[in-house]
Design a protein around this motif. Sequence first.
Motif, PDB file in Angstrom:
ATOM      1  N   PHE A 134      46.220  39.121  42.436  1.00 61.49           N
ATOM      2  CA  PHE A 134      45.322  38.006  42.147  1.00 61.49           C
ATOM      3  C   PHE A 134      45.397  37.628  40.665  1.00 61.49           C
ATOM      4  O   PHE A 134      45.686  38.467  39.805  1.00 61.49           O
ATOM      5  N   ARG A 135      45.096  36.349  40.399  1.00 64.80           N
ATOM      6  CA  ARG A 135      45.040  35.845  39.025  1.00 64.80           C
ATOM      7  C   ARG A 135      43.982  34.752  38.954  1.00 64.80           C
ATOM      8  O   ARG A 135      43.999  33.804  39.737  1.00 64.80           O
ATOM      9  N   ILE A 136      43.043  34.898  38.010  1.00 62.77           N
ATOM     10  CA  ILE A 136      42.014  33.879  37.826  1.00 62.77           C
ATOM     11  C   ILE A 136      41.854  33.594  36.327  1.00 62.77           C
ATOM     12  O   ILE A 136      42.046  34.479  35.495  1.00 62.77           O
ATOM     13  N   ALA A 137      41.510  32.357  36.017  1.00 61.00           N
ATOM     14  CA  ALA A 137      41.299  31.970  34.619  1.00 61.00           C
ATOM     15  C   ALA A 137      39.878  32.317  34.202  1.00 61.00           C
ATOM     16  O   ALA A 137      38.952  32.329  35.021  1.00 61.00           O
ATOM     17  N   GLY A 154      41.814  32.221  29.148  1.00 62.56           N
ATOM     18  CA  GLY A 154      42.541  33.471  29.318  1.00 62.56           C
ATOM     19  C   GLY A 154      42.795  33.695  30.798  1.00 62.56           C
ATOM     20  O   GLY A 154      42.320  32.942  31.653  1.00 62.56           O
ATOM     21  N   TRP A 155      43.553  34.747  31.117  1.00 61.32           N
ATOM     22  CA  TRP A 155      43.863  35.051  32.509  1.00 61.32           C
ATOM     23  C   TRP A 155      43.529  36.505  32.814  1.00 61.32           C
ATOM     24  O   TRP A 155      43.827  37.395  32.029  1.00 61.32           O
ATOM     25  N   TRP A 156      42.892  36.704  33.963  1.00 66.37           N
ATOM     26  CA  TRP A 156      42.591  38.044  34.478  1.00 66.37           C
ATOM     27  C   TRP A 156      43.472  38.246  35.700  1.00 66.37           C
ATOM     28  O   TRP A 156      43.421  37.473  36.657  1.00 66.37           O
ATOM     29  N   CYS A 157      44.308  39.293  35.665  1.00 66.20           N
ATOM     30  CA  CYS A 157      45.247  39.555  36.759  1.00 66.20           C
ATOM     31  C   CYS A 157      45.025  40.975  37.273  1.00 66.20           C
ATOM     32  O   CYS A 157      44.743  41.890  36.500  1.00 66.20           O
ATOM     33  N   ALA A 158      45.160  41.140  38.580  1.00 65.66           N
ATOM     34  CA  ALA A 158      44.946  42.467  39.164  1.00 65.66           C
ATOM     35  C   ALA A 158      45.861  42.685  40.354  1.00 65.66           C
ATOM     36  O   ALA A 158      46.163  41.767  41.117  1.00 65.66           O
ATOM     37  N   HIS A 159      46.305  43.933  40.487  1.00 68.92           N
ATOM     38  CA  HIS A 159      47.095  44.383  41.635  1.00 68.92           C
ATOM     39  C   HIS A 159      46.241  45.374  42.413  1.00 68.92           C
ATOM     40  O   HIS A 159      45.879  46.437  41.905  1.00 68.92           O
ATOM     41  N   PHE A 160      45.875  45.000  43.654  1.00 63.20           N
ATOM     42  CA  PHE A 160      45.059  45.857  44.510  1.00 63.20           C
ATOM     43  C   PHE A 160      45.972  46.673  45.422  1.00 63.20           C
ATOM     44  O   PHE A 160      46.745  46.132  46.213  1.00 63.20           O
ATOM     45  N   ASP A 161      45.866  47.982  45.305  1.00 66.82           N
ATOM     46  CA  ASP A 161      46.578  48.909  46.172  1.00 66.82           C
ATOM     47  C   ASP A 161      45.604  49.329  47.265  1.00 66.82           C
ATOM     48  O   ASP A 161      44.802  50.234  47.079  1.00 66.82           O
ATOM     49  N   LEU A 171      44.789  38.661  29.767  1.00 73.71           N
ATOM     50  CA  LEU A 171      45.655  37.936  28.835  1.00 73.71           C
ATOM     51  C   LEU A 171      44.809  36.962  28.037  1.00 73.71           C
ATOM     52  O   LEU A 171      44.255  35.999  28.588  1.00 73.71           O
ATOM     53  N   HIS A 172      44.680  37.211  26.739  1.00 76.49           N
ATOM     54  CA  HIS A 172      43.867  36.384  25.852  1.00 76.49           C
ATOM     55  C   HIS A 172      44.760  35.474  25.011  1.00 76.49           C
ATOM     56  O   HIS A 172      45.869  35.875  24.619  1.00 76.49           O
ATOM     57  N   PRO A 173      44.295  34.260  24.709  1.00 75.76           N
ATOM     58  CA  PRO A 173      45.132  33.326  23.945  1.00 75.76           C
ATOM     59  C   PRO A 173      45.298  33.700  22.479  1.00 75.76           C
ATOM     60  O   PRO A 173      46.236  33.263  21.832  1.00 75.76           O
ATOM     61  N   ASP A 174      44.371  34.508  21.931  1.00 74.36           N
ATOM     62  CA  ASP A 174      44.404  34.781  20.499  1.00 74.36           C
ATOM     63  C   ASP A 174      44.397  36.270  20.143  1.00 74.36           C
ATOM     64  O   ASP A 174      44.078  36.642  19.025  1.00 74.36           O
ATOM     65  N   LYS A 175      44.745  37.146  21.117  1.00 74.26           N
ATOM     66  CA  LYS A 175      44.846  38.577  20.812  1.00 74.26           C
ATOM     67  C   LYS A 175      45.761  39.252  21.824  1.00 74.26           C
ATOM     68  O   LYS A 175      46.071  38.674  22.875  1.00 74.26           O
ATOM     69  N   PRO A 176      46.229  40.460  21.538  1.00 72.30           N
ATOM     70  CA  PRO A 176      47.183  41.128  22.431  1.00 72.30           C
ATOM     71  C   PRO A 176      46.613  41.334  23.830  1.00 72.30           C
ATOM     72  O   PRO A 176      45.393  41.436  24.005  1.00 72.30           O
ATOM     73  N   PRO A 177      47.488  41.419  24.839  1.00 71.94           N
ATOM     74  CA  PRO A 177      47.014  41.617  26.215  1.00 71.94           C
ATOM     75  C   PRO A 177      46.397  43.005  26.389  1.00 71.94           C
ATOM     76  O   PRO A 177      46.789  43.961  25.714  1.00 71.94           O
ATOM     77  N   ALA A 205      43.594  31.885  44.142  1.00 74.16           N
ATOM     78  CA  ALA A 205      43.493  33.089  43.302  1.00 74.16           C
ATOM     79  C   ALA A 205      44.587  34.096  43.621  1.00 74.16           C
ATOM     80  O   ALA A 205      45.056  34.806  42.734  1.00 74.16           O
ATOM     81  N   GLU A 206      45.022  34.148  44.874  1.00 73.97           N
ATOM     82  CA  GLU A 206      46.043  35.125  45.258  1.00 73.97           C
ATOM     83  C   GLU A 206      47.426  34.601  44.882  1.00 73.97           C
ATOM     84  O   GLU A 206      47.745  33.438  45.101  1.00 73.97           O
ATOM     85  N   ILE A 207      48.244  35.490  44.309  1.00 75.33           N
ATOM     86  CA  ILE A 207      49.583  35.117  43.857  1.00 75.33           C
ATOM     87  C   ILE A 207      50.621  36.035  44.502  1.00 75.33           C
ATOM     88  O   ILE A 207      50.268  37.051  45.121  1.00 75.33           O
ATOM     89  N   LEU A 208      51.883  35.683  44.334  1.00 70.94           N
ATOM     90  CA  LEU A 208      52.967  36.486  44.880  1.00 70.94           C
ATOM     91  C   LEU A 208      53.204  37.738  44.024  1.00 70.94           C
ATOM     92  O   LEU A 208      52.924  37.726  42.818  1.00 70.94           O
TER      93      LEU A 208
END
Length: 254
Positions: A134-137, A154-161, A171-177, A205-208
């Motif tokens: 998933f990925r959401i802004a 920014g982007w919040w990404c997650a891998h659900f196992d 992922l922030h636009p002005d600082k390290p991930p 929200a769901e991505i490949l």
Amino acid sequence: MAEAESKSLDTAGHDLDTTTFQSESAMSAKMMELNAKERIVSAKAEIELAKAEIRLAQLQIQKARTIAARSKSRSPISSQSSPHSSNSHEYSLSIPEDISKKTAHEPAAKSLPTTQARTSKENRDQVNRVQRYFRIAFIRSADQSVSRSNVKRGWWCAHFDGDYVARQMELHPDKPPLLLVAGKDDTEICELPLKETGLTRKKAAEILPLEFEQVWMANGGREYLLKAISSGQAKPTYATAMLPRDAQSASVKT
């Protein structure tokens, strides 16, 4: 006089055209360089995904071989015709004589599973779980009053196992991930089960898997996970099972 001014204007125009051409050429070269770097990152991510798919295929083959070996090791069953009916059969297990004569104080030795067998079972369990990405802004609370045209997302990404997060990125636009993995970062990682997050109901929200892996690789996620594995802090998940054995061994040695 007029002719001199005309030549001067022509020379100035020619210099301007030359400068413009050089600037456009430099910009074009820069764009080509950026595109090449993006293709390299994408190619690396695809290679890692291909390795993961190969590893998954190997585990599935190993699972099939294990099932076949178990079926072969079962005791043979002999069928005998019943004297009462021609359509009914009695089944009796053929027990070897040496086993049937064992006394109570001479029990048969129990077969203990090896570490490799236990590891293979854990890997199969991890691979068989459903994997979703998933990925959401998101917008920082400090930027919520800023106009839409100037806001930095920014982007919040997650891998659900299965039901829980195995890997997470902010992922922030002005600082390290910010990279997080299950086990090492349990105090910061999302601890809600997938059903309670509401992500499955969010549109687009769901991505490949490849989309997640490309971003994960580009931001140093593979190296971060390997360090967590080498320090013994990473929880066994689909992500750890898919890493090549040689990469894990190399991380432990370093």
